[in-house]
Design an enzyme around this catalytic site. Structure first.
Site, short mmCIF file in Angstrom:
data_model
loop_
_atom_site.label_atom_id
_atom_site.label_comp_id
_atom_site.label_asym_id
_atom_site.label_seq_id
_atom_site.Cartn_x
_atom_site.Cartn_y
_atom_site.Cartn_z
N CYS A 1 37.02 50.76 32.26
CA CYS A 1 37.69 49.94 33.27
C CYS A 1 37.32 50.38 34.68
O CYS A 1 37.31 51.59 34.98
CB CYS A 1 39.20 50.03 33.09
SG CYS A 1 40.13 49.01 34.25
N ARG B 1 40.87 52.36 39.60
CA ARG B 1 40.95 53.74 40.06
C ARG B 1 41.50 54.63 38.96
O ARG B 1 42.42 54.25 38.23
CB ARG B 1 41.85 53.81 41.30
CG ARG B 1 41.86 55.18 41.97
CD ARG B 1 42.65 55.14 43.27
NE ARG B 1 44.06 54.85 43.03
CZ ARG B 1 44.98 54.79 43.99
NH1 ARG B 1 44.62 54.96 45.25
NH2 ARG B 1 46.22 54.53 43.70
N CYS C 1 39.99 44.61 32.89
CA CYS C 1 39.02 44.97 31.85
C CYS C 1 39.30 44.34 30.49
O CYS C 1 38.49 44.44 29.58
CB CYS C 1 38.94 46.49 31.70
SG CYS C 1 40.44 47.26 31.02
N ARG D 1 51.18 47.01 28.92
CA ARG D 1 50.57 45.69 29.06
C ARG D 1 49.06 45.85 29.24
O ARG D 1 48.60 46.81 29.86
CB ARG D 1 51.14 44.94 30.26
CG ARG D 1 52.65 44.84 30.29
CD ARG D 1 53.13 44.02 31.49
NE ARG D 1 52.56 44.47 32.75
CZ ARG D 1 53.00 45.50 33.46
NH1 ARG D 1 54.01 46.22 33.00
NH2 ARG D 1 52.42 45.81 34.61
N CYS E 1 44.12 50.29 29.42
CA CYS E 1 42.76 49.85 29.76
C CYS E 1 41.75 50.36 28.75
O CYS E 1 42.03 51.28 27.98
CB CYS E 1 42.35 50.39 31.14
SG CYS E 1 43.46 50.01 32.50
N CYS F 1 45.41 45.45 30.72
CA CYS F 1 44.84 45.34 32.07
C CYS F 1 44.18 43.97 32.24
O CYS F 1 43.44 43.51 31.37
CB CYS F 1 43.82 46.45 32.28
SG CYS F 1 42.91 46.35 33.83
N THR G 1 52.07 52.93 35.74
CA THR G 1 51.84 51.50 35.97
C THR G 1 52.29 50.63 34.81
O THR G 1 52.49 49.42 34.97
CB THR G 1 50.35 51.21 36.23
OG1 THR G 1 49.60 51.56 35.05
CG2 THR G 1 49.84 52.02 37.41
#
Length: 351
Positions: free
Chosen positions: A39, A42, A69, A64, A35, A66, A31
């Site tokens: 967080c 999923r 969170c 990047r 996080c 999240c 992705t």
């Protein structure tokens, strides 16, 4: 100091343990997002996860924050990590101006030697390398926002365009001018085929192979390639890439002892050093992450070595699967632990 026990980190991620917030962040390669451990999103696959002591380290690696969170807002409880975080903030707020190691050490109240050693052990790079990475990332953001090349270069803090052009092959994968055109002129051809380990993608520029990927579906492999080379023109060209694809498959079928392909890969100086060391590991043998670190003369950079292995863009050609943990467990593998296990078993039989 940042722990090397990634099993504890993974358990904290799986249990969404708030007690670990501020001790590390986890980043997901599929992705491009990082996080905090708690967080609510999923849980990802273990092989897609990397751990970083600080948000700044994750961002330097291209991830990047999240938006659910907000891991960048969590404060750390470790004084050493807090010191490194303070140095990162000093660099980030320097408005692109060069700031010396001596000046940084004076502001945080430690010796230059201690700062350099601690920063590198936590971030996997020196303060000067971090500052340079920040400038390159700022240049990228400015160009993507529509700013002209010359303005973006100087706004990012480069004193001249020549310095960015020197960094371009490793940091951008293309010249600043080409990058600024959204990748026009930078063409990457690719092909996908079957292999003993599932679907196999091989991609190349005119200079050499830039990506070798293993996956379960053509859509997944193509999406990941487009995400990595977002500014380039991606073209499916099976006839052009068939020889390279065959070279990898032949190696997996034990027809050739190694994969000899010209490469065109982006790498920091440290990554290139690690990857060259990996190519010295003979088939049928495994090294631990610490043995690789010792091999390049940086025995304390074990975590940085693990990150370099995880970011290897050319599976099999650079045999990162031959690196395991000290306790002989497999560790991680960007393309799945099951594939890593099969590769090592195959090479052990053929030895």
């Amino acid at each position: 100091m940042f722990s090397d026990n990634q099993d504890d980190f993974w358990n904290a991620v799986m249990s969404k343990d708030r007690g670990f917030d501020g001790q590390f962040v986890f980043a997901v390669s599929s992705t491009g997002i990082y996080c905090r451990p708690s967080c609510p999103s999923r849980r990802p696959k273990r092989e897609n996860v990397s751990f970083f002591a600080l948000p700044a380290a994750a961002e330097s690696a291209g991830f990047r924050a999240c938006l659910r969170c907000h891991p960048e807002d969590v404060r750390t409880t470790d004084p050493q990590i807090e010191m490194v975080q303070q140095v990162c903030r000093l660099i980030e707020t320097s408005d692109g101006e060069s700031i010396t190691l001596a000046a940084l050490s004076e502001q945080v109240g430690v010796s230059s030697f201690h700062l350099q050693r601690t920063f590198k052990s936590i971030m996997g790079m020196s303060p000067s390398e971090y500052a340079e990475t920040r400038r390159v990332n700022k240049f990228k953001q400015s160009v993507q926002a529509g700013e002209k090349i010359t303005g973006a270069i100087y706004d990012a803090g480069f004193g001249s365009s020549s310095r960015l052009y020197e960094l371009a092959p490793s940091q951008l994968g293309m010249t600043p001018a080409t990058y600024g055109k959204g990748g026009r002129g930078a063409v990457i051809h690719f092909a996908i085929g079957d292999s003993p380990l599932g679907r196999l993608l091989v991609a190349a520029t005119d200079k050499g192979v830039c990506s070798v990927r293993l996956g379960d579906s053509d859509e997944q492999l193509t999406t990941e390639l487009q995400r990595e080379f977002f500014a380039a023109e991606i073209r499916l060209d099976e006839s052009r890439l068939q020889p390279a694809l065959n070279a990898v498959v032949d190696h997996l079928n034990d027809k050739t002892p190694r994969i000899d392909l010209p490469l065109d890969i982006r790498a920091t100086a440290f990554q290139r050093q690690v990857w060259e060391q990996l190519q010295k590991i003979p088939a049928g043998k495994t090294y631990s992450y610490s043995e690789v670190a010792k091999g390049i003369g940086q025995e304390k950079a074990v975590r940085a070595v693990a990150r370099a292995c995880a970011s290897n863009p050319v599976a099999l050609v650079i045999p990162c699967h031959r690196v395991i943990r000290e306790d002989k467990s497999l560790g991680g593998y960007r393309w799945g632990l099951d594939r890593k296990k099969k590769l090592l078993e195959r090479e052990a039989r053929a030895k």
